[in-house]
Design an enzyme around this catalytic site. Structure first.
Site, short mmCIF file in Angstrom:
data_model
loop_
_atom_site.label_atom_id
_atom_site.label_comp_id
_atom_site.label_asym_id
_atom_site.label_seq_id
_atom_site.Cartn_x
_atom_site.Cartn_y
_atom_site.Cartn_z
N THR A 118 -5.67 6.86 8.20
CA THR A 118 -5.48 5.72 7.30
C THR A 118 -6.88 5.24 6.94
O THR A 118 -7.84 5.52 7.64
CB THR A 118 -4.65 4.61 7.97
OG1 THR A 118 -4.47 3.54 7.05
CG2 THR A 118 -5.32 4.08 9.23
N GLY A 119 -6.97 4.52 5.82
CA GLY A 119 -8.29 4.03 5.43
C GLY A 119 -8.77 4.71 4.16
O GLY A 119 -7.97 5.29 3.42
N THR A 165 1.46 6.90 0.80
CA THR A 165 0.62 5.77 0.37
C THR A 165 0.63 5.61 -1.14
O THR A 165 0.92 6.57 -1.88
CB THR A 165 -0.84 6.01 0.82
OG1 THR A 165 -1.61 4.84 0.61
CG2 THR A 165 -1.48 7.15 0.08
N SER A 223 0.81 -1.23 0.00
CA SER A 223 0.00 0.00 0.00
C SER A 223 0.84 1.26 0.00
O SER A 223 0.29 2.36 0.15
CB SER A 223 -0.90 0.04 1.23
OG SER A 223 -1.81 -1.01 1.18
N ASP A 282 -6.75 10.99 0.55
CA ASP A 282 -6.57 11.98 1.62
C ASP A 282 -5.09 12.23 1.96
O ASP A 282 -4.74 13.28 2.50
CB ASP A 282 -7.27 11.49 2.89
CG ASP A 282 -6.71 10.15 3.37
OD1 ASP A 282 -6.59 9.22 2.54
OD2 ASP A 282 -6.38 10.04 4.56
N GLY A 290 -9.69 7.14 1.72
CA GLY A 290 -9.41 8.56 1.67
C GLY A 290 -10.62 9.44 1.44
O GLY A 290 -10.73 10.53 2.00
N ARG A 322 -7.12 9.21 -9.58
CA ARG A 322 -7.71 9.40 -8.24
C ARG A 322 -6.61 9.76 -7.22
O ARG A 322 -5.55 9.17 -7.19
CB ARG A 322 -8.41 8.12 -7.82
CG ARG A 322 -9.06 8.18 -6.42
CD ARG A 322 -8.17 7.57 -5.37
NE ARG A 322 -8.86 7.41 -4.09
CZ ARG A 322 -8.24 7.10 -2.94
NH1 ARG A 322 -6.93 6.93 -2.92
NH2 ARG A 322 -8.92 6.97 -1.83
N VAL A 323 -6.92 10.74 -6.39
CA VAL A 323 -6.03 11.13 -5.30
C VAL A 323 -6.82 10.97 -4.00
O VAL A 323 -7.99 11.36 -3.93
CB VAL A 323 -5.55 12.59 -5.49
CG1 VAL A 323 -4.85 13.10 -4.24
CG2 VAL A 323 -4.60 12.68 -6.71
N THR A 374 -1.95 2.74 4.52
CA THR A 374 -1.19 3.99 4.49
C THR A 374 -0.33 4.08 5.74
O THR A 374 -0.81 3.81 6.83
CB THR A 374 -2.16 5.19 4.53
OG1 THR A 374 -3.02 5.09 3.42
CG2 THR A 374 -1.42 6.52 4.53
N1 GLY Z 1 -5.80 6.72 2.79
C1 GLY Z 1 -5.24 6.41 1.56
C2 GLY Z 1 -6.12 6.60 0.42
O1 GLY Z 1 -7.32 6.47 0.50
O2 GLY Z 1 -5.61 6.87 -0.64
#
Ligand code: GLY
Length: 324
Positions: free
Chosen positions: A233-234, A200, A80, A213, A236, A210-211, A182
């Site tokens: 984390t998780g 991440t 990741s 958080d 975004g 796609r970007v 992340t």
């Molecule tokens: N937390 C990382 C993402 O969703 O890209």
């Protein structure tokens, strides 16, 4: 006192006591329990060791968090983050990262390809440009100018995983494995100064471009050197929707402990997402540390943990959670 000065003083007095805005309880600087580092997930354990070594050798908190999270970026088995990170649905590995210091200086890169250590590029954006965030080709060109090497980040293992995924092309990230690793690291040093880093490869099989958080200051990472620091984390999208990390810090500013603050924002995310399609695979977790060195982690669903490193401990801590 002249009438004009009286009015001015009265207005300033009202602002300070919260008549015009919210009044915040000033947290105490007492009872500091020493420097410490916390990082998300199991890979945070090794990352913390490197960060701690740098902190103890006097290299400073910023270098400590940068070199700490690079451990995960460099690890091809870490799916990741950085090299070996699972790609988007077109097979491209695209990376997001940000870094922040005690002076609110920060740097970030998003949608960066072919550069193994986005966290170090983010630091250079912070230190060598008048900007905070560089993205895509611009971030890549900047990295090359700064001497970073271009390389293929798709490993044999991550390519095989992508080829397997393509057969179903089903976008349902598996909680705590595919989408939630992340690395976010928070550090409080011996002067009670705060630093943070977050890096991440984002959600596996995301749409190209796609970007998440993680490169967004206030979403994936935020700190206020008077109050505390938080990182996420998780998924975004859920963190961005709530300005997650900034909100955790703001709740701590109101007097909440790190645990109460993380819990408050996870509850907010839970409420917002209960009726959304991503609910079935949604996972988010926050870590936070306050100015006294108190720390916590809290997640929406079971399975999130974080690594702690301080003068007495090097250990993993299972985070509390909302849903079994
Ligand atoms: N937390 C990382 C993402 O969703 O890209």
């Amino acid at each position: 006192m002249s009438r004009r000065r009286f009015i001015k003083n009265t207005i300033l007095g009202s602002m300070a006591s919260g008549v015009l805005g919210q009044s915040f309880k000033k947290p105490s600087f007492q009872n500091f329990s020493g420097p410490r580092i916390i990082s998300t997930w199991n890979h945070g354990f090794e990352a913390n060791k490197v960060a701690w070594k740098n902190l103890s050798s006097g290299n400073g908190g910023l270098t400590a968090v940068e070199l700490g999270v690079r451990v995960s970026e460099d690890d091809p088995n870490e799916t990741s983050v950085g090299l070996g990170g699972l790609p988007d649905r077109t097979g491209k590995v695209t990376l997001d990262a940000c870094i922040m210091d005690k002076n609110n200086d920060c740097g970030s890169v998003s949608f960066l390809q072919n550069i193994k250590n986005p966290i170090s590029v983010a630091r250079m954006v912070m230190e060598k440009t008048p900007h905070i965030m560089l993205s895509g080709k611009g971030a890549y060109d900047f990295a090359i100018e700064q001497g970073f090497k271009s390389q293929n980040l798709l490993t044999k293992k991550s390519k095989e995983a992508w080829e397997k995924w393509k057969k179903s092309s089903d976008y349902k990230p598996v909680i705590n494995i595919e989408n939630h690793d992340t690395i976010s690291m928070l550090l409080i040093d011996e002067n009670q100064d705060l630093f943070g880093a977050c890096t991440t490869s984002g959600a596996a099989w995301k749409i190209h471009g796609r970007v998440g958080d993680s490169p967004i200051i206030g979403a994936g990472l935020f700190l206020d050197n008077d109050i505390g620091a938080a990182a996420a984390t998780g998924l975004g999208e859920a963190v961005i929707r709530t300005s997650g990390s900034a909100m955790v810090v703001e709740v701590m500013r109101q007097g909440a402990s790190p645990l109460e603050a993380c819990k408050e924002i996870v509850n907010r995310i839970s409420k917002i997402h209960k009726n959304r399609p991503e609910w079935e695979y949604l996972q988010v977790g926050f870590i936070a540390v306050n100015k006294q060195g108190e720390h916590a982690g809290y997640s929406l669903k079971k399975g999130f943990n974080y690594a702690l490193h301080d003068t007495k401990n090097q250990k993993m801590i299972d985070a509390k959670y909302e849903i079994e």
